[in-house]
Design a protein around this motif. Structure first.
Motif, mmCIF file in Angstrom:
data_model
loop_
_atom_site.group_PDB
_atom_site.id
_atom_site.type_symbol
_atom_site.label_atom_id
_atom_site.label_comp_id
_atom_site.label_asym_id
_atom_site.label_seq_id
_atom_site.Cartn_x
_atom_site.Cartn_y
_atom_site.Cartn_z
ATOM 1 N N GLN A 73 0.412 -1.371 0.515
ATOM 2 C CA GLN A 73 -0.242 0.455 0.247
ATOM 3 C C GLN A 73 0.936 0.865 -0.572
ATOM 4 O OE1 GLN A 73 -3.145 0.343 -0.455
ATOM 5 N NE2 GLN A 73 -2.997 -1.993 -0.515
ATOM 6 N N GLU A 74 2.223 1.042 0.030
ATOM 7 C CA GLU A 74 3.189 2.739 0.221
ATOM 8 C C GLU A 74 2.718 3.472 -1.346
ATOM 9 O OE1 GLU A 74 7.116 3.763 -0.309
ATOM 10 O OE2 GLU A 74 7.196 1.390 -0.673
ATOM 11 N N TYR A 75 2.143 2.654 -2.491
ATOM 12 C CA TYR A 75 1.390 3.848 -3.844
ATOM 13 C C TYR A 75 0.557 4.724 -2.633
ATOM 14 C CZ TYR A 75 0.139 5.235 -8.028
ATOM 15 O OH TYR A 75 -1.185 6.127 -8.483
ATOM 16 N N ALA A 76 -0.846 3.983 -2.376
ATOM 17 C CA ALA A 76 -1.467 4.832 -2.460
ATOM 18 C C ALA A 76 -1.316 5.657 -0.903
ATOM 19 C CB ALA A 76 -2.531 3.333 -1.383
ATOM 20 N N ARG A 77 -0.605 5.271 0.444
ATOM 21 C CA ARG A 77 0.081 6.211 0.938
ATOM 22 C C ARG A 77 0.259 7.457 0.652
ATOM 23 N NH1 ARG A 77 1.313 1.302 3.553
ATOM 24 N NH2 ARG A 77 3.537 1.930 2.572
ATOM 25 N N ASN A 78 1.561 7.472 -0.364
ATOM 26 C CA ASN A 78 2.281 8.124 -1.147
ATOM 27 C C ASN A 78 1.338 8.942 -1.520
ATOM 28 O OD1 ASN A 78 4.876 7.671 -0.197
ATOM 29 N ND2 ASN A 78 4.673 6.253 -1.857
ATOM 30 N N ARG A 79 0.457 8.379 -2.486
ATOM 31 C CA ARG A 79 -0.371 8.965 -3.568
ATOM 32 C C ARG A 79 -1.512 10.127 -2.677
ATOM 33 N NH1 ARG A 79 -3.031 9.158 -8.441
ATOM 34 N NH2 ARG A 79 -5.009 9.571 -8.869
ATOM 35 N N GLN A 80 -1.240 9.976 -1.078
ATOM 36 C CA GLN A 80 -2.907 10.418 0.012
ATOM 37 C C GLN A 80 -1.862 11.106 0.393
ATOM 38 O OE1 GLN A 80 -3.876 7.634 2.724
ATOM 39 N NE2 GLN A 80 -5.437 9.367 3.436
ATOM 40 N N ALA A 81 -0.903 11.414 -0.116
ATOM 41 C CA ALA A 81 0.154 12.629 0.800
ATOM 42 C C ALA A 81 0.266 13.883 -0.299
ATOM 43 C CB ALA A 81 1.267 12.095 0.951
ATOM 44 N N GLU A 82 0.420 13.321 -1.650
ATOM 45 C CA GLU A 82 0.710 14.711 -2.840
ATOM 46 C C GLU A 82 -0.712 14.825 -3.054
ATOM 47 O OE1 GLU A 82 1.999 11.493 -5.638
ATOM 48 O OE2 GLU A 82 4.059 11.460 -4.344
#
Length: 86
Positions: free
Chosen positions: A58-67
């Protein structure tokens, strides 16, 4: 709890047995007070691996959410314009 991206044994035990009442030291159960059957160390280790893989995926989703802004922030931004009738 996941701290610094690392799943611990306590999180794994809680995932396996909801409301488990135990004491864990260095990834090992040292005391067990729950009525449920205590999980084996291999079950705990396997759950740590499973939860870690799930977290890592889920790293991509966490990074995207922050962006990107949240839906709530978008609604406020859309509403706070001079033309509210739109």
């Amino acid at each position: 709890m996941i701290i610094n991206g690392i799943v611990d044994a306590t999180t794994a035990v809680e995932s396996l047995i909801k409301d488990a009442d135990c004491h864990i030291v260095s990834g090992k159960i040292v005391e067990w007070w729950s009525d449920e059957t205590q999980p084996t160390q291999s079950e705990i280790d396997a759950e740590v691996i499973r939860l870690q893989a799930e977290y890592d995926s889920q790293e991509y989703a966490r990074n995207r959410q922050a962006e990107y802004p949240s839906v709530q922030e978008l609604v406020v931004a859309l509403y706070d314009t001079d033309d509210k009738s739109a």
